[in-house]
Design a protein around this motif. Structure first.
Motif, PDB file in Angstrom:
ATOM      1  N   ALA A 186       0.813  -1.213   0.000  1.00 24.25           N
ATOM      2  CA  ALA A 186       0.000   0.000   0.000  1.00 24.25           C
ATOM      3  C   ALA A 186       0.844   1.259   0.000  1.00 24.25           C
ATOM      4  O   ALA A 186       0.330   2.343   0.276  1.00 24.25           O
ATOM      5  N   ALA A 187       2.138   1.146  -0.313  1.00 21.93           N
ATOM      6  CA  ALA A 187       3.021   2.303  -0.225  1.00 21.93           C
ATOM      7  C   ALA A 187       2.624   3.411  -1.185  1.00 21.93           C
ATOM      8  O   ALA A 187       2.880   4.589  -0.917  1.00 21.93           O
ATOM      9  N   LEU A 188       2.014   3.056  -2.306  1.00 24.40           N
ATOM     10  CA  LEU A 188       1.636   4.061  -3.308  1.00 24.40           C
ATOM     11  C   LEU A 188       0.119   4.202  -3.412  1.00 24.40           C
ATOM     12  O   LEU A 188      -0.382   4.718  -4.417  1.00 24.40           O
ATOM     13  N   ALA A 189      -0.603   3.769  -2.381  1.00 26.44           N
ATOM     14  CA  ALA A 189      -2.062   3.907  -2.418  1.00 26.44           C
ATOM     15  C   ALA A 189      -2.485   5.357  -2.316  1.00 26.44           C
ATOM     16  O   ALA A 189      -3.555   5.739  -2.806  1.00 26.44           O
ATOM     17  N   CYS A 190      -1.657   6.184  -1.676  1.00 25.91           N
ATOM     18  CA  CYS A 190      -1.902   7.625  -1.599  1.00 25.91           C
ATOM     19  C   CYS A 190      -0.916   8.327  -2.515  1.00 25.91           C
ATOM     20  O   CYS A 190       0.299   8.230  -2.321  1.00 25.91           O
ATOM     21  N   GLN A 191      -1.427   9.038  -3.492  1.00 25.67           N
ATOM     22  CA  GLN A 191      -0.593   9.811  -4.411  1.00 25.67           C
ATOM     23  C   GLN A 191      -0.585  11.264  -3.962  1.00 25.67           C
ATOM     24  O   GLN A 191      -1.618  11.837  -3.641  1.00 25.67           O
ATOM     25  N   GLY A 192       0.623  11.859  -3.967  1.00 31.36           N
ATOM     26  CA  GLY A 192       0.743  13.254  -3.566  1.00 31.36           C
ATOM     27  C   GLY A 192       1.043  13.396  -2.089  1.00 31.36           C
ATOM     28  O   GLY A 192       0.813  12.490  -1.282  1.00 31.36           O
ATOM     29  N   PHE A 193       1.605  14.561  -1.756  1.00 38.33           N
ATOM     30  CA  PHE A 193       1.918  14.876  -0.360  1.00 38.33           C
ATOM     31  C   PHE A 193       1.857  16.387  -0.175  1.00 38.33           C
ATOM     32  O   PHE A 193       2.331  17.135  -1.032  1.00 38.33           O
ATOM     33  N   PRO A 194       1.256  16.906   0.909  1.00 30.02           N
ATOM     34  CA  PRO A 194       0.706  16.189   2.067  1.00 30.02           C
ATOM     35  C   PRO A 194      -0.689  15.610   1.859  1.00 30.02           C
ATOM     36  O   PRO A 194      -1.151  14.837   2.667  1.00 30.02           O
ATOM     37  N   ARG A 195      -1.378  16.019   0.791  1.00 25.26           N
ATOM     38  CA  ARG A 195      -2.695  15.446   0.555  1.00 25.26           C
ATOM     39  C   ARG A 195      -2.568  14.027   0.013  1.00 25.26           C
ATOM     40  O   ARG A 195      -1.543  13.648  -0.535  1.00 25.26           O
ATOM     41  N   CYS A 196      -3.647  13.296   0.163  1.00 20.05           N
ATOM     42  CA  CYS A 196      -3.706  11.915  -0.318  1.00 20.05           C
ATOM     43  C   CYS A 196      -4.731  11.843  -1.435  1.00 20.05           C
ATOM     44  O   CYS A 196      -5.925  12.057  -1.190  1.00 20.05           O
ATOM     45  N   ASN A 197      -4.256  11.590  -2.649  1.00 21.08           N
ATOM     46  CA  ASN A 197      -5.123  11.532  -3.821  1.00 21.08           C
ATOM     47  C   ASN A 197      -5.951  12.805  -3.988  1.00 21.08           C
ATOM     48  O   ASN A 197      -7.123  12.772  -4.371  1.00 21.08           O
ATOM     49  N   GLY A 198      -5.321  13.925  -3.660  1.00 26.72           N
ATOM     50  CA  GLY A 198      -5.954  15.230  -3.837  1.00 26.72           C
ATOM     51  C   GLY A 198      -6.843  15.675  -2.697  1.00 26.72           C
ATOM     52  O   GLY A 198      -7.397  16.775  -2.748  1.00 26.72           O
ATOM     53  N   ASP A 199      -6.999  14.858  -1.648  1.00 21.53           N
ATOM     54  CA  ASP A 199      -7.902  15.195  -0.535  1.00 21.53           C
ATOM     55  C   ASP A 199      -7.138  15.158   0.782  1.00 21.53           C
ATOM     56  O   ASP A 199      -6.207  14.363   0.964  1.00 21.53           O
ATOM     57  N   TRP A 200      -7.579  16.023   1.707  1.00 24.19           N
ATOM     58  CA  TRP A 200      -7.016  15.964   3.060  1.00 24.19           C
ATOM     59  C   TRP A 200      -7.558  14.763   3.811  1.00 24.19           C
ATOM     60  O   TRP A 200      -6.881  14.202   4.670  1.00 24.19           O
ATOM     61  N   TRP A 201      -8.802  14.390   3.522  1.00 22.77           N
ATOM     62  CA  TRP A 201      -9.400  13.195   4.138  1.00 22.77           C
ATOM     63  C   TRP A 201      -9.917  12.310   3.013  1.00 22.77           C
ATOM     64  O   TRP A 201     -11.047  12.431   2.582  1.00 22.77           O
ATOM     65  N   PRO A 202      -9.077  11.407   2.496  1.00 23.56           N
ATOM     66  CA  PRO A 202      -9.456  10.648   1.301  1.00 23.56           C
ATOM     67  C   PRO A 202     -10.539   9.616   1.596  1.00 23.56           C
ATOM     68  O   PRO A 202     -10.797   9.251   2.740  1.00 23.56           O
ATOM     69  N   ALA A 203     -11.152   9.135   0.533  1.00 22.36           N
ATOM     70  CA  ALA A 203     -12.138   8.055   0.655  1.00 22.36           C
ATOM     71  C   ALA A 203     -11.414   6.773   1.061  1.00 22.36           C
ATOM     72  O   ALA A 203     -10.507   6.314   0.370  1.00 22.36           O
ATOM     73  N   MET A 204     -11.792   6.224   2.190  1.00 24.90           N
ATOM     74  CA  MET A 204     -11.106   5.022   2.687  1.00 24.90           C
ATOM     75  C   MET A 204     -12.067   4.187   3.513  1.00 24.90           C
ATOM     76  O   MET A 204     -13.114   4.659   3.965  1.00 24.90           O
ATOM     77  N   GLN A 205     -11.678   2.942   3.734  1.00 22.39           N
ATOM     78  CA  GLN A 205     -12.510   1.966   4.443  1.00 22.39           C
ATOM     79  C   GLN A 205     -11.664   1.339   5.547  1.00 22.39           C
ATOM     80  O   GLN A 205     -10.959   0.349   5.337  1.00 22.39           O
ATOM     81  N   LEU A 206     -11.752   1.924   6.727  1.00 28.16           N
ATOM     82  CA  LEU A 206     -10.924   1.458   7.839  1.00 28.16           C
ATOM     83  C   LEU A 206     -11.274   0.041   8.264  1.00 28.16           C
ATOM     84  O   LEU A 206     -10.397  -0.738   8.656  1.00 28.16           O
ATOM     85  N   SER A 207     -12.545  -0.321   8.199  1.00 31.69           N
ATOM     86  CA  SER A 207     -12.960  -1.642   8.683  1.00 31.69           C
ATOM     87  C   SER A 207     -12.372  -2.777   7.851  1.00 31.69           C
ATOM     88  O   SER A 207     -12.213  -3.895   8.347  1.00 31.69           O
ATOM     89  N   ALA A 208     -12.035  -2.495   6.585  1.00 28.78           N
ATOM     90  CA  ALA A 208     -11.493  -3.540   5.717  1.00 28.78           C
ATOM     91  C   ALA A 208      -9.971  -3.567   5.704  1.00 28.78           C
ATOM     92  O   ALA A 208      -9.377  -4.363   4.975  1.00 28.78           O
ATOM     93  N   ALA A 209      -9.350  -2.697   6.504  1.00 30.62           N
ATOM     94  CA  ALA A 209      -7.891  -2.587   6.467  1.00 30.62           C
ATOM     95  C   ALA A 209      -7.198  -3.624   7.333  1.00 30.62           C
ATOM     96  O   ALA A 209      -5.979  -3.754   7.265  1.00 30.62           O
ATOM     97  N   TRP A 210      -7.946  -4.368   8.147  1.00 32.92           N
ATOM     98  CA  TRP A 210      -7.322  -5.307   9.084  1.00 32.92           C
ATOM     99  C   TRP A 210      -7.938  -6.692   8.956  1.00 32.92           C
ATOM    100  O   TRP A 210      -8.549  -7.194   9.888  1.00 32.92           O
TER     101      TRP A 210
END
Length: 343
Positions: A186-210
């Protein structure tokens, strides 16, 4: 015993980056069995089996180059194991450093077991991340044991000791999160810095991360993209929290002169690590920078652990009394390595 320890430290300084290189170059299954390579001692002896595997899957995880990378890592791991066993034998025979020797032996056995499971369970992310974190813990304990005579102990207030202990726990958690991110690719799942894929709070699914036990093969991760983004973003948030805690620790412990050299080293390593983390994202994780990021994490954990081993908590009233005595007789507290206390 000191020579054995320092030789083990040097070998670990080669072994851990080599393990990261094996993982980053997708060579973790270059030899799909353990401890040998297709039942042989070296890839040269297993050349026919490797060639057969390459004919079945030309772009698969097995190749001659990958097999040699994997086996070189195993050979060095075996050498480190023999050194630590010799050190433990000397410790038990002479009744010296028994606690450190026992800790090293336990970590060695656990690490060997995880190394086996990493291969036999086909790079399960949970095993890969645990293998990475435990290897760094083994290196940290080696460094603190080998360098104990060079760093004098320091009495500090209990709150300062707790702050250093909290820093160690948060750093270990951040390294474990980084290992989980790397194991799931997942090292390149977020593109850009400091934003992630153009957003400060990107679309993500915490429940499926573990998902815990599900695996990831060499070519792609099994987690959904939103889960990979969540893992990466949490690693960034953890880096920000860790940086704040580190600055607070440096500020609170700076009042002890005997700790300042080590604190400067800690601050330098942390600054370089942040720069490497940003460069990993902005430059699309080139292999040298990703490898350096791993090495800096290893050195950071060893530095923080060694710092904590130097500290021993005393009651605030006792530390204040020592500081007052130091103010009357500077040569005394300088000779004992006791620094002033802000309270």
């Amino acid at each position: 015993m000191r020579k054995l320890l320092w030789l083990a430290v040097v070998l670990a300084c080669i072994l851990l980056p080599l393990g990261a290189y094996v993982r980053l170059s997708q060579a973790g299954l270059g030899c799909p069995d353990w401890p040998g390579c297709f039942g042989q001692l070296s890839p040269a002896q297993a050349a026919q089996d490797i060639a057969h595997a390459m004919r079945l899957q030309a772009d698969g995880p097995v190749s001659t180059d990958k097999a040699w990378k994997e086996m070189a890592h195993r050979y060095l791991a075996g050498g480190l194991g023999l050194l630590l066993l010799a050190y433990c034998w000397q410790a038990w025979r002479t009744r010296q450093q028994l606690f450190a020797a026992s800790g090293l032996l336990v970590l060695l056995l656990l690490q060997a077991m995880l190394g086996m499971l990493t291969v036999t369970l086909q790079l399960r992310p949970l095993i890969v991340a645990s293998h990475l974190l435990l290897g760094m813990c083994l290196f940290a304990l080696l460094c603190s044991t080998a360098s104990a005579r060079y760093w004098p102990s320091q009495a500090v207030a209990p709150s300062h000791w707790r702050l250093a202990a909290l820093l160690l726990l948060v750093l270990a958690g951040q390294i474990a999160l980084g290992g989980w991110m790397a194991a799931n690719q997942a090292a390149l799942a977020c593109q850009g810095f400091p934003r992630c894929n153009g957003d400060w709070w990107p679309a993500m699914q915490l429940s499926a991360a573990w998902p815990g036990w599900q695996g990831a093969d060499q070519q792609h991760a099994t987690l959904p993209l939103t889960a990979l983004v969540a893992v990466h973003w949490l690693h960034r948030v953890g880096a920000a929290l860790l940086s704040g805690l580190l600055l607070l620790t440096l500020w609170r412990l700076w009042s002890y002169p005997s700790l300042r050299r080590q604190l400067c080293l800690l601050g330098l390593l942390a600054g370089l690590q942040l720069l490497l983390g940003m460069a990993n994202v902005l430059l699309q994780r080139p292999l040298p920078i990703a490898l350096a990021h791993h090495v800096l994490a290893m050195l950071l954990l060893a530095t923080v652990w060694t710092l904590l081993c130097r500290l021993h908590a005393r009651a605030a009233r006792h530390v204040s009394a020592m500081v007052q005595q130091a103010g009357r007789r500077p040569s005394t507290w300088l000779g004992k390595g006791i620094g002033p206390h802000p309270h």
